[in-house]
Design a protein around this motif. Structure first.
Motif, short mmCIF file in Angstrom:
data_model
loop_
_atom_site.label_atom_id
_atom_site.label_comp_id
_atom_site.label_asym_id
_atom_site.label_seq_id
_atom_site.Cartn_x
_atom_site.Cartn_y
_atom_site.Cartn_z
N LYS A 35 -3.42 5.78 1.79
CA LYS A 35 -2.68 4.41 1.25
C LYS A 35 -2.18 4.86 -0.09
O LYS A 35 -0.92 4.49 -0.39
N THR A 36 -3.11 5.32 -0.95
CA THR A 36 -2.29 5.57 -2.34
C THR A 36 -1.32 6.76 -2.28
O THR A 36 -0.26 6.44 -2.85
N HIS A 37 -1.60 7.69 -1.61
CA HIS A 37 -0.46 8.73 -1.42
C HIS A 37 0.69 8.05 -0.86
O HIS A 37 1.73 8.53 -1.50
N LEU A 38 0.82 7.38 0.06
CA LEU A 38 1.96 6.78 0.78
C LEU A 38 2.61 5.81 -0.23
O LEU A 38 3.74 6.00 -0.73
N ILE A 39 1.91 5.04 -1.07
CA ILE A 39 2.66 3.93 -1.89
C ILE A 39 3.23 4.73 -3.28
O ILE A 39 4.11 4.50 -3.51
N GLN A 40 2.38 5.78 -3.49
CA GLN A 40 2.84 6.46 -4.70
C GLN A 40 4.00 7.36 -4.35
O GLN A 40 4.85 7.60 -5.12
N ALA A 41 4.14 7.81 -3.20
CA ALA A 41 5.20 8.40 -2.53
C ALA A 41 6.51 7.97 -2.58
O ALA A 41 7.56 8.23 -2.89
N ILE A 42 6.22 6.43 -2.18
CA ILE A 42 7.49 5.61 -2.18
C ILE A 42 8.02 5.55 -3.58
O ILE A 42 9.17 5.77 -3.81
N GLY A 43 7.17 5.45 -4.69
CA GLY A 43 7.58 5.24 -5.91
C GLY A 43 8.25 6.59 -6.40
O GLY A 43 9.50 6.34 -7.12
N ASN A 44 7.58 7.76 -6.27
CA ASN A 44 8.20 9.06 -6.64
C ASN A 44 9.48 9.17 -5.97
O ASN A 44 10.43 9.74 -6.53
N PRO A 48 7.58 -8.02 0.83
CA PRO A 48 6.75 -6.86 0.31
C PRO A 48 6.36 -5.82 1.38
O PRO A 48 6.33 -6.47 2.63
N LEU A 49 6.23 -4.69 1.06
CA LEU A 49 5.50 -3.77 2.11
C LEU A 49 4.02 -3.89 1.72
O LEU A 49 3.71 -3.71 0.76
N PHE A 50 3.33 -4.12 2.63
CA PHE A 50 1.96 -4.20 2.59
C PHE A 50 1.26 -3.15 3.74
O PHE A 50 1.30 -3.42 4.59
N ILE A 51 0.47 -2.23 3.02
CA ILE A 51 -0.17 -1.19 3.87
C ILE A 51 -1.55 -1.30 3.61
O ILE A 51 -2.15 -1.45 2.40
#
Ligand code: ADP
Ligand code: MG
Length: 454
Positions: A164-173, A153-156
């Motif tokens: 953090k939320t910005h980055l992991i949601q950006a990955i999803g987008n 997994p990627l664990f930030i």
């Protein structure tokens, strides 16, 4: 040599003398757009980059240029409009920062249900990269390029309001943009827990299990809240295994690294570290400045460099607060019909200061905290002793002054016992280089910075 090749060569030189984060932030979007009268004209994405290159990095750039092409007189910078509008249109002043884009799906996709929680405002492009978050950012890019393949997994992890939320949601987008058929789900760990417990009481665990185990990408935010929740941990363990074994991507965020999450089963703890664990630190001065510039520009406001630096110096803690302050400043400008001048911004920040109750870092405080951490005295730092035990903390103090306060080299040198400015320059760049290879130093420096900005 063509101007384009020439600029590439200059960039090649600069790349090794700057940190990766600095290089990415300031040089990546540049290109040569013309050459005239012995000058080359370099296009930059915004006025802020232009000023920064002209004022801050002028020396390094011209040194490199004169080595590579001695007959070129110099460089002119011009803002190309790709980065969007940067003029100060007053009527846009209180438009929301990067207002959420209403995405109207042209054709409904089968994943629509699964993706509805992703906020489209979070993109990788909109994420400002600096030395505090470049590892997490690079890992995110790698995951977007090949989900499930490498960092799984990627664990930030990192403190509140650091992206953090910005980055992991950006990955999803981004994953979804590349391939809309991918089933991407974003949940907080509380949502996961509630949904799971509801499925037990509603006797619909099968549906729950099917939903989660058929995903291509599962993103769970604030996973630390899974600590203490035994049944949910058990379920998450099986979800994780199923996805992992099917090479599906799992992305997690937390406020602390896996080893520090209390009451987490060991088998989960170890799995969280199987892929890539990347931290996000408090942003340094340059990153804060770049964020302010970017957020203001996205509202059509062009802030002057001294104003940006002033806000960045005032706000040393988290990006959410920084955004809040900026919103406040821009709103007051609108309300009182004032330009965001240094004087006006200063009066707003001054008025807001007591409420935050946080002490701002100063050179003196940086010297004291650094000395305290290394168990030496502040006068050792400002003194002349050349023992390694003293020299390294002294260099770290100078590095932190640069990072946290954005001080010029002469100013740093002056604060650390009136040294020569080249000493400060050398010290800062030495620490920068060491940080890339020396894990222990990285941890020491981040602990001192933590004390300074607490
Ligand atoms: P966290 O989840 O770590 O508490 P968030 O992701 O919610 O933090 O970030 C807080 C705010 O700061 C968000 O509006 C986010 O867009 C912004 N932000 C954080 N880091 C960056 C960055 N590097 N570049 C641009 N905006 C950022
Ligand atoms: Mg968050």
């Amino acid at each position: 040599m063509s101007s384009q090749k020439l600029w590439q060569a200059v960039l090649g030189e600069l790349e090794v003398s700057f940190t990766r984060a600095q290089f990415e932030t300031w040089f990546k979007g540049t290109s040569v757009i013309a050459s005239e009268d012995g000058y080359i004209v370099v296009g930059v994405p915004n006025i802020f980059t232009k000023e920064w290159l002209e004022k801050k990095y002028c020396q390094q750039i011209s040194d490199s240029l004169s080595r590579i092409a001695p007959d070129i007189e110099g460089i002119k910078y011009t803002v190309t409009t790709v980065g969007g509008k940067v003029s100060g249109a007053r009527d846009q002043i209180i438009a929301p920062i990067e207002a959420p884009v209403t995405v109207v799906a042209a054709t409904p996709t089968p994943t629509q249900g699964a993706n509805k929680k992703l906020n489209h405002r979070y993109t990788l492009d909109g994420f400002v990269v600096g030395s505090s978050n470049d590892l997490a950012f690079a890992a995110s890019q790698a995951v977007v390029a090949a989900p499930g393949a490498k960092y799984n997994p990627l664990f930030i992890y990192g403190g509140v309001g650091l992206g953090k939320t910005h980055l992991i949601q950006a990955i999803g987008n981004e994953i979804n943009r590349n391939d809309p058929s991918k089933k991407v789900l974003y949940v907080t760990s509380e949502q996961f827990t509630n949904e799971f417990l509801n499925s037990i009481s509603g006797k619909s665990t099968k549906k729950f299990t099917e939903k989660y185990r058929s995903l291509d990408v599962l993103i769970v935010d604030d996973i630390q809240f899974l600590g203490n929740k035994e049944r949910t941990q058990e379920e998450f363990f099986h979800t994780f295994n199923t996805l992992y074994e099917a090479n599906k991507q799992v992305i997690l965020s937390s406020d602390k690294p896996p080893r520090d999450i209390p009451h987490l089963e060991d088998r989960l703890r170890s799995r969280f570290g199987w892929g890539m664990v990347a931290d996000i630190q408090k942003p340094d001065f340059e990153t804060r400045a770049a964020i302010i510039q970017r957020k203001a520009a996205s509202r059509g406001i062009n802030l002057e460099l001294p104003v940006i630096e002033h806000i960045a110096r005032h706000h040393q803690h988290n990006i959410r607060d920084l955004e809040g302050t900026l919103t406040n400043i821009l709103a007051q400008c609108e309300l009182k019909d004032r330009e965001p001048s240094l004087e006006f911004v200063n009066s707003i920040l001054g008025a807001a200061a007591p409420a935050t109750k946080r002490r701002l870092a100063t050179p003196k405080m940086i010297i004291e905290k650094t000395a305290g951490f290394f168990d030496i005295s502040p006068s050792d730092i400002t003194g002349q002793c050349r023992d390694k035990d003293i020299v390294v903390p002294r260099q770290i103090a100078m590095y932190i002054m640069r990072q946290e306060l954005g001080l010029s080299f002469p100013k740093i040198a002056q604060n650390v016992g009136g040294r020569d400015h080249t000493t400060a320059m050398h010290s800062v760049s030495k620490i920068e280089k060491l940080l890339e290879v020396n894990e222990e130093l990285r941890s020491e420096v981040s602990q001192v910075r933590e004390r300074v900005t607490l």
